[in-house]
Design a protein around this motif. Structure first.
Motif, mmCIF file in Angstrom:
data_model
loop_
_atom_site.group_PDB
_atom_site.id
_atom_site.type_symbol
_atom_site.label_atom_id
_atom_site.label_comp_id
_atom_site.label_asym_id
_atom_site.label_seq_id
_atom_site.Cartn_x
_atom_site.Cartn_y
_atom_site.Cartn_z
ATOM 1 N N ASP A 189 0.979 -1.233 -0.106
ATOM 2 C CA ASP A 189 0.008 0.026 -0.084
ATOM 3 C C ASP A 189 0.868 1.325 0.028
ATOM 4 N N TRP A 190 2.023 1.308 0.914
ATOM 5 C CA TRP A 190 2.838 2.377 0.848
ATOM 6 C C TRP A 190 3.654 2.499 -0.390
ATOM 7 N N ILE A 191 4.078 1.430 -1.207
ATOM 8 C CA ILE A 191 4.792 1.617 -2.511
ATOM 9 C C ILE A 191 3.730 2.011 -3.447
ATOM 10 N N ALA A 192 2.531 1.744 -3.439
ATOM 11 C CA ALA A 192 1.553 2.124 -4.527
ATOM 12 C C ALA A 192 1.183 3.530 -4.162
ATOM 13 N N LYS A 193 1.441 4.032 -2.976
ATOM 14 C CA LYS A 193 0.982 5.363 -2.676
ATOM 15 C C LYS A 193 1.974 6.485 -3.104
ATOM 16 N N LYS A 194 3.223 5.718 -2.811
ATOM 17 C CA LYS A 194 4.423 6.734 -3.325
ATOM 18 C C LYS A 194 4.565 6.570 -4.714
ATOM 19 N N ALA A 195 4.315 5.591 -5.571
ATOM 20 C CA ALA A 195 4.257 5.536 -6.720
ATOM 21 C C ALA A 195 3.261 6.701 -7.574
ATOM 22 N N ARG A 196 2.002 6.723 -6.818
ATOM 23 C CA ARG A 196 0.889 7.467 -7.315
ATOM 24 C C ARG A 196 1.195 8.709 -7.104
ATOM 25 N N GLU A 197 1.797 9.219 -6.126
ATOM 26 C CA GLU A 197 2.331 10.405 -5.835
ATOM 27 C C GLU A 197 3.253 11.072 -6.755
ATOM 28 N N SER A 198 4.139 10.239 -6.788
ATOM 29 C CA SER A 198 5.349 10.745 -7.781
ATOM 30 C C SER A 198 4.666 10.859 -9.140
ATOM 31 N N ALA A 199 4.056 9.869 -9.827
ATOM 32 C CA ALA A 199 3.438 9.834 -11.157
ATOM 33 C C ALA A 199 2.563 10.858 -11.159
#
Length: 199
Positions: free
Chosen positions: A128-138
């Motif tokens: 969940d944390w990895i997906a959140k960070k990826a979304r924010e960066s993207a």
């Protein structure tokens, strides 16, 4: 013509923004996973000696301190320390998804003999944390790219209007004012005399 070009530019902009957004999200997800694995390896290296002592001495309290230290970082979903002498400690972040297939495993060697494996430290990344960070960066990168695409489109539309649309509209107006049988010339702007519009 101007409306058609404007719509065409808007559609091209939308398509480019969509394609680049999907590509960036995919790349950012892979990058976030790679960064999280590197961070977890670093965290595991930090608690390794403590985990080795806890496993060798079969000390639950020391082992629990090492595991709790790992879970203080949001990148960790689950941590487990097991040993040949009976120690078994598992801690997990509540509400997250298990990620056993991506777990990082480090064999724990005896503090006194590198040849003797006394246990294992297993850490699962927090998806969940990895997906959140990826979304924010993207989203940040897509916003920048969309802004650049919009600015480029506006500049392109301005150039098209100035060099093509406005001169053609002016020529059509001049043609409309010419009375049949009169000798009149169309006035071409100086900057267009040597291109297709001025010819």
């Amino acid at each position: 013509l101007q409306t058609y070009l404007g719509l065409l530019a808007a559609v091209v902009t939308l398509v480019l923004a969509t394609i680049s957004g999907m590509l960036i999200f995919h790349l950012q997800t892979a990058k976030s996973e790679e960064e999280s694995r590197a961070l977890i390896k670093s965290l595991m290296a930090t608690v390794y000696n403590t985990a080795a002592i806890a496993t060798f001495a079969n000390n639950q309290q020391i082992g629990q301190d090492a595991i709790d230290g790992l879970l203080k970082n949001e990148v960790v979903q689950r941590a487990e320390l097991t040993g040949n002498r009976g120690i078994s400690i598992v801690s997990e972040r509540p509400g997250g998804q298990q990620n056993a297939q991506n777990a990082l495993v480090e064999p724990i060697r005896s503090p006194f003999s590198e040849d003797e494996v006394v246990g294992e430290l297993r850490v699962e990344p927090n998806r969940d944390w990895i997906a959140k960070k990826a979304r924010e960066s993207a989203l940040t990168m897509v916003a920048w790219m969309a802004g650049l695409i919009v600015i480029t489109t506006i500049i392109f539309m301005f150039i098209i209007r100035r060099t093509l649309t406005d001169p053609l509209v002016n020529a059509a107006r001049q043609l409309g004012k010419i009375v049949p049988g009169q000798s009149a010339q169309l006035k071409t702007p100086d900057h267009l005399e040597k291109n297709e519009v001025g010819a």
